[in-house]
Design a protein around this motif. Structure first.
Motif, PDB file in Angstrom:
ATOM      1  N   PRO A 208       1.711 -16.619  14.883  1.00  0.00           N
ATOM      2  CA  PRO A 208       1.393 -18.021  14.611  1.00  0.00           C
ATOM      3  C   PRO A 208       2.115 -18.615  13.404  1.00  0.00           C
ATOM      4  O   PRO A 208       2.256 -19.838  13.324  1.00  0.00           O
ATOM      5  N   SER A 209       2.562 -17.782  12.481  1.00  0.00           N
ATOM      6  CA  SER A 209       3.040 -18.326  11.207  1.00  0.00           C
ATOM      7  C   SER A 209       4.393 -17.809  10.741  1.00  0.00           C
ATOM      8  O   SER A 209       5.102 -18.522  10.028  1.00  0.00           O
ATOM      9  N   TYR A 210       4.741 -16.599  11.104  1.00  0.00           N
ATOM     10  CA  TYR A 210       5.959 -15.984  10.589  1.00  0.00           C
ATOM     11  C   TYR A 210       6.873 -15.586  11.741  1.00  0.00           C
ATOM     12  O   TYR A 210       6.559 -15.824  12.911  1.00  0.00           O
ATOM     13  N   ARG A 211       7.989 -14.968  11.410  1.00  0.00           N
ATOM     14  CA  ARG A 211       8.941 -14.557  12.437  1.00  0.00           C
ATOM     15  C   ARG A 211       8.415 -13.399  13.276  1.00  0.00           C
ATOM     16  O   ARG A 211       8.596 -13.366  14.483  1.00  0.00           O
ATOM     17  N   LEU A 212       7.770 -12.425  12.631  1.00  0.00           N
ATOM     18  CA  LEU A 212       7.279 -11.237  13.315  1.00  0.00           C
ATOM     19  C   LEU A 212       5.800 -11.369  13.661  1.00  0.00           C
ATOM     20  O   LEU A 212       5.051 -12.053  12.965  1.00  0.00           O
ATOM     21  N   PRO A 213       5.359 -10.701  14.729  1.00  0.00           N
ATOM     22  CA  PRO A 213       3.931 -10.714  15.060  1.00  0.00           C
ATOM     23  C   PRO A 213       3.085 -10.209  13.892  1.00  0.00           C
ATOM     24  O   PRO A 213       3.466  -9.260  13.196  1.00  0.00           O
ATOM     25  N   GLU A 214       1.933 -10.816  13.700  1.00  0.00           N
ATOM     26  CA  GLU A 214       1.074 -10.447  12.578  1.00  0.00           C
ATOM     27  C   GLU A 214       0.677  -8.966  12.585  1.00  0.00           C
ATOM     28  O   GLU A 214       0.665  -8.329  11.521  1.00  0.00           O
ATOM     29  N   PRO A 215       0.344  -8.368  13.730  1.00  0.00           N
ATOM     30  CA  PRO A 215      -0.007  -6.943  13.678  1.00  0.00           C
ATOM     31  C   PRO A 215       1.147  -6.067  13.189  1.00  0.00           C
ATOM     32  O   PRO A 215       0.926  -5.087  12.463  1.00  0.00           O
ATOM     33  N   ILE A 216       2.378  -6.395  13.567  1.00  0.00           N
ATOM     34  CA  ILE A 216       3.528  -5.611  13.105  1.00  0.00           C
ATOM     35  C   ILE A 216       3.784  -5.859  11.628  1.00  0.00           C
ATOM     36  O   ILE A 216       4.093  -4.919  10.876  1.00  0.00           O
ATOM     37  N   ARG A 217       3.643  -7.089  11.180  1.00  0.00           N
ATOM     38  CA  ARG A 217       3.811  -7.375   9.753  1.00  0.00           C
ATOM     39  C   ARG A 217       2.806  -6.587   8.925  1.00  0.00           C
ATOM     40  O   ARG A 217       3.145  -5.992   7.894  1.00  0.00           O
ATOM     41  N   ALA A 218       1.562  -6.559   9.386  1.00  0.00           N
ATOM     42  CA  ALA A 218       0.532  -5.829   8.647  1.00  0.00           C
ATOM     43  C   ALA A 218       0.802  -4.328   8.662  1.00  0.00           C
ATOM     44  O   ALA A 218       0.594  -3.630   7.662  1.00  0.00           O
ATOM     45  N   ALA A 219       1.285  -3.803   9.804  1.00  0.00           N
ATOM     46  CA  ALA A 219       1.600  -2.376   9.885  1.00  0.00           C
ATOM     47  C   ALA A 219       2.776  -2.029   8.976  1.00  0.00           C
ATOM     48  O   ALA A 219       2.792  -0.959   8.347  1.00  0.00           O
ATOM     49  N   ASP A 220       3.748  -2.904   8.898  1.00  0.00           N
ATOM     50  CA  ASP A 220       4.889  -2.674   7.995  1.00  0.00           C
ATOM     51  C   ASP A 220       4.421  -2.582   6.545  1.00  0.00           C
ATOM     52  O   ASP A 220       4.809  -1.663   5.801  1.00  0.00           O
ATOM     53  N   GLN A 221       3.589  -3.509   6.136  1.00  0.00           N
ATOM     54  CA  GLN A 221       3.100  -3.502   4.759  1.00  0.00           C
ATOM     55  C   GLN A 221       2.273  -2.257   4.467  1.00  0.00           C
ATOM     56  O   GLN A 221       2.417  -1.630   3.410  1.00  0.00           O
ATOM     57  N   LEU A 222       1.418  -1.861   5.421  1.00  0.00           N
ATOM     58  CA  LEU A 222       0.574  -0.689   5.209  1.00  0.00           C
ATOM     59  C   LEU A 222       1.406   0.594   5.169  1.00  0.00           C
ATOM     60  O   LEU A 222       1.173   1.471   4.329  1.00  0.00           O
ATOM     61  N   SER A 223       2.387   0.718   6.061  1.00  0.00           N
ATOM     62  CA  SER A 223       3.208   1.927   6.061  1.00  0.00           C
ATOM     63  C   SER A 223       4.019   2.043   4.774  1.00  0.00           C
ATOM     64  O   SER A 223       4.203   3.149   4.244  1.00  0.00           O
ATOM     65  N   ARG A 224       4.474   0.930   4.234  1.00  0.00           N
ATOM     66  CA  ARG A 224       5.205   0.969   2.963  1.00  0.00           C
ATOM     67  C   ARG A 224       4.297   1.433   1.825  1.00  0.00           C
ATOM     68  O   ARG A 224       4.718   2.207   0.962  1.00  0.00           O
ATOM     69  N   ARG A 225       3.060   0.954   1.828  1.00  0.00           N
ATOM     70  CA  ARG A 225       2.131   1.388   0.793  1.00  0.00           C
ATOM     71  C   ARG A 225       1.846   2.882   0.901  1.00  0.00           C
ATOM     72  O   ARG A 225       1.802   3.598  -0.104  1.00  0.00           O
ATOM     73  N   ARG A 226       1.638   3.346   2.107  1.00  0.00           N
ATOM     74  CA  ARG A 226       1.357   4.771   2.308  1.00  0.00           C
ATOM     75  C   ARG A 226       2.551   5.635   1.905  1.00  0.00           C
ATOM     76  O   ARG A 226       2.380   6.717   1.334  1.00  0.00           O
ATOM     77  N   LEU A 227       3.746   5.168   2.186  1.00  0.00           N
ATOM     78  CA  LEU A 227       4.926   5.937   1.776  1.00  0.00           C
ATOM     79  C   LEU A 227       5.028   6.004   0.262  1.00  0.00           C
ATOM     80  O   LEU A 227       5.312   7.074  -0.296  1.00  0.00           O
ATOM     81  N   ALA A 228       4.762   4.897  -0.409  1.00  0.00           N
ATOM     82  CA  ALA A 228       4.835   4.879  -1.867  1.00  0.00           C
ATOM     83  C   ALA A 228       3.783   5.820  -2.466  1.00  0.00           C
ATOM     84  O   ALA A 228       4.031   6.438  -3.504  1.00  0.00           O
ATOM     85  N   GLU A 229       2.627   5.938  -1.824  1.00  0.00           N
ATOM     86  CA  GLU A 229       1.565   6.802  -2.333  1.00  0.00           C
ATOM     87  C   GLU A 229       1.909   8.273  -2.214  1.00  0.00           C
ATOM     88  O   GLU A 229       1.295   9.110  -2.871  1.00  0.00           O
ATOM     89  N   GLN A 230       2.892   8.619  -1.395  1.00  0.00           N
ATOM     90  CA  GLN A 230       3.266  10.025  -1.234  1.00  0.00           C
ATOM     91  C   GLN A 230       4.147  10.534  -2.369  1.00  0.00           C
ATOM     92  O   GLN A 230       4.419  11.724  -2.433  1.00  0.00           O
ATOM     93  N   HIS A 231       4.579   9.623  -3.242  1.00  0.00           N
ATOM     94  CA  HIS A 231       5.477  10.032  -4.343  1.00  0.00           C
ATOM     95  C   HIS A 231       4.767   9.960  -5.687  1.00  0.00           C
ATOM     96  O   HIS A 231       3.725   9.360  -5.811  1.00  0.00           O
TER      97      HIS A 231
END
Length: 231
Positions: A208-231
């Motif tokens: 509704p608002s951005y280029r990518l579907p909202e569920p994929i945008r949210a998954a991208d943000q969450l996966s980045r956070r989880r990756l950062a937490e592994q270091h």
């Protein structure tokens, strides 16, 4: 004993090919198992966005389920791992599938459709990540890629909802879809058990608002956070 089927091989990473030529052959064998069929007549409500982030040594996958009637997050789950396959264009599924399956296993609810950040049939062997996920789980799955994989396709008009075909020879394998007016399009293709028309309609509904579907945008943000937490 008969040789394992492509789906049986995907279900057990210990059986996966170790080299790109064998992985490409497995994709060729898997591609004919993709089914294009209309989504159920009932309204699709729960959609899971899937994405994977990684560096040289770690991967983090995320599944974010959203209710498309409210655009609110219903549930999230993550998975982690280490790369088991080289970084080769067109073969990302062999890196990304294990942590994605781990994340999906962590969901309590059952999404109506899975939206993958990656290609489906719009792939050199018509078997991108969304096809791997969809066929293995036998779930309706859509590939929404940020860039084309081997088949650029036409250029859609500038308005939201405009699209142009991606073709392999005479066959339409995906669509270049404009999700926002005047913004770069995305590349939508069938993963499994959806039609291309349904895949595009669902992508627009989830965007509704951005280029990518909202569920994929949210998954991208969450996966980045989880990756950062592994270091």
């Amino acid at each position: 004993m008969p040789d394992p089927t492509p789906a049986e091989i995907l279900a057990d990473p210990q059986l996966w090919p170790a080299e790109p030529p064998q992985a490409m052959e497995l994709q060729r064998r898997l591609a004919p198992q993709v089914r294009c069929e209309p989504l159920p007549a009932r309204s699709v409500r729960l959609v899971a966005g899937l994405d994977v982030s990684y560096d040289n040594t770690r991967l983090a996958a995320a599944a974010v389920v959203m209710d498309l009637t409210t655009m609110r997050v219903v549930e999230t789950a993550t998975g982690a791992g280490t790369p088991r396959f080289p970084y080769v264009s067109g073969l990302f599924a062999f890196r990304e599938l294990p942590p994605l399956l781990h994340a999906l296993d962590g969901l309590r609810c059952r999404p109506d459709v899975l939206l993958c950040d990656g290609a489906g049939q719009a792939h050199p062997r018509r078997c991108g990540l969304a096809c791997h996920v969809g066929v293995l789980l036998n779930r309706p799955t859509v590939g929404v890629a940020k860039s084309p994989l081997g088949t650029p396709g036409g250029v859609p008009e500038r308005g939201r909802g405009a699209w142009a075909s991606q073709r392999h020879g005479d066959t339409e394998v995906g669509r270049v879809l404009r999700t926002r007016s005047g913004v770069r399009p995305v590349y939508v293709s069938v993963g499994h058990r959806v039609t291309l028309e349904d895949a595009c309609a669902l992508t627009l509904r989830a965007t509704p608002s951005y280029r990518l579907p909202e569920p994929i945008r949210a998954a991208d943000q969450l996966s980045r956070r989880r990756l950062a937490e592994q270091h």
